[in-house]
Enzyme design. Structure first.
Site, mmCIF file in Angstrom:
data_model
loop_
_atom_site.group_PDB
_atom_site.id
_atom_site.type_symbol
_atom_site.label_atom_id
_atom_site.label_comp_id
_atom_site.label_asym_id
_atom_site.label_seq_id
_atom_site.Cartn_x
_atom_site.Cartn_y
_atom_site.Cartn_z
ATOM 1 N N LYS A 1 9.252 24.428 -47.426
ATOM 2 C CA LYS A 1 10.085 23.331 -46.923
ATOM 3 C C LYS A 1 9.207 22.293 -46.224
ATOM 4 C CE LYS A 1 11.142 26.015 -42.771
ATOM 5 N NZ LYS A 1 12.181 26.538 -41.876
ATOM 6 N N ARG B 1 21.983 29.614 -33.858
ATOM 7 C CA ARG B 1 22.019 28.352 -34.605
ATOM 8 C C ARG B 1 22.975 28.532 -35.782
ATOM 9 N NH1 ARG B 1 15.815 26.619 -35.561
ATOM 10 N NH2 ARG B 1 16.135 28.239 -37.127
ATOM 11 N N TYR C 1 -6.623 1.658 -24.510
ATOM 12 C CA TYR C 1 -5.417 1.202 -23.824
ATOM 13 C C TYR C 1 -5.241 1.910 -22.488
ATOM 14 C CZ TYR C 1 -3.918 -0.999 -28.191
ATOM 15 O OH TYR C 1 -3.831 -1.794 -29.299
ATOM 16 N N MET D 1 -3.210 3.834 -32.818
ATOM 17 C CA MET D 1 -2.588 3.994 -34.129
ATOM 18 C C MET D 1 -3.619 4.232 -35.223
ATOM 19 S SD MET D 1 -0.107 1.372 -36.234
ATOM 20 C CE MET D 1 1.161 1.374 -34.962
#
Length: 369
Positions: free
Chosen positions: A32, A130, A258, A312
């Site tokens: 998955k 669940r 940053y 990023m």
């Protein structure tokens, strides 16, 4: 260059480790979430010795069929709609049934006798809270399904299998064992059981039952808190690497990145690496986080601390301890693989390897070893 290298041979090795741990059980290998970020197309050929695969959505099941997987596919959350139940029948997908609407679809629309959808994974909620029926509900559902012609596998999911001594484990095992015995004695002795995920496979060898459901262990990460991947003889199935694109010396008392989060205590030689959270490297890591810089001439690796904030598209590393004769510019940098292991990086980021592997983006170039 940002590169994700997938190692199918490592996945096959890890599958064999599972089979050694649970030699009497069939294996439903979890693929998955795009095979935990590794890519289903790359992973399926490495799992040919598994008895089936597990997916979370019908779209994932359909992809596996289109890629040529012709063995069992288990839809571990079951069909989401009546139409999807019908599609599962058409694609020979075996479904989990965990609540009344799914039970109704199964009873109202019974697959042909030779359909794989005739095999139902009936979910019993033993403590995860669940998905799943309670004890009374699962017995009633099993009786109705068996009378309608279905083959049943009773299944549940551990909440704390990674911690061998957690008290809920014993409670879940006892609940599962008791209900499976009731089903086999009062409904049919042919009803099978499936209890163990990756951590359960390692920690509860006496409770493997008919099917085990390995996930993260296939991809080379440890599923338990007291053993490393190396101690379990697992091989990392993904190498994540990038490249040094610039060098500079940062003066004492100057900050980097940053927020100027990291301040140089002395003049420090640094390197800029072409990778960031836009590629899947975690944005927040602690001061112990490191990468390995590879010397192409000797293939020797040098651990280098990650300093400043992860951006990023880039990170900065401290290369002041790398010997001066090592040519750093354009050198390969291992973000995770053999060292550091993805489990280490996850610990430095305050998360788990599952999340890091699933979050790698499509920007890095994909290769197979």
């Amino acid at each position: 260059m940002r590169t994700i290298t997938i190692k199918p041979k490592a996945i096959t090795h890890n599958l064999n480790q599972v089979k050694k741990l649970a030699p009497q059980s069939k294996v439903l290998a979890m693929v998955k979430s795009n095979a935990y970020g590794h890519g289903v197309a790359a992973v399926l050929p490495a799992l040919t010795q598994a008895d089936g695969i597990g997916v979370a959505t019908f779209t994932e099941a359909l992809e596996a069929r289109q890629l040529g997987w012709n063995k069992t596919i288990g839809l571990v959350e079951g069909a989401f709609t009546a139409d999807e139940w019908q599609q599962a029948i058409e694609q020979d997908v075996s479904c989990v049934i965990h609540h009344v609407p799914q039970l109704t679809w199964a009873l109202d629309n019974v697959p042909p006798a030779d359909s794989a959808t005739r095999v139902v994974w009936l979910k019993y909620n033993t403590g995860m809270n669940r998905l799943g029926f309670n004890a009374e509900g699962v017995i009633n559902a099993a009786r109705q399904l068996k009378e309608t012609g279905y083959q049943l596998i009773l299944t549940t999911h551990f909440a704390n299998a990674d911690d061998h001594d957690h008290p809920l484990n014993a409670m879940q095992i006892q609940r599962f064992t008791d209900v499976l015995a009731i089903l086999q004695s009062t409904i049919s002795p042919t009803i099978k059981g499936s209890l163990c995920n990756s951590a359960g496979i390692v920690n509860f060898s006496e409770h493997h039952y008919d099917w085990v459901r390995p996930g993260i262990i296939l991809y080379g990460s440890s599923p338990v808190i007291d053993k490393t991947a190396q101690e379990l003889d697992l091989q990392s199935a993904m190498d994540f690497s990038a490249q040094i694109i610039a060098l500079q010396t940062v003066s004492a008392n100057d900050g980097i990145g940053y927020g100027s989060r990291w301040i140089a205590q002395q003049d420090t030689k640094t390197a800029l690496v072409s990778v960031g959270y836009g590629d899947g490297y975690p944005r927040v890591v602690n001061d112990d986080a490191y990468v390995s810089v590879i010397d192409d001439t000797s293939n020797h690796s040098y651990p280098c601390a990650v300093i400043g904030r992860v951006a990023m598209d880039m990170i900065v590393i401290d290369v002041s301890k790398v010997p001066a004769e090592v040519p750093l510019l354009n050198s390969k940098v291992i973000l995770w693989g053999s060292a550091p292991h993805v489990d280490e990086v996850a610990a430095h980021a305050g998360t788990i390897s599952y999340e890091l592997l699933c979050r790698v983006t499509m920007r890095p170039k994909r290769l197979q070893a």
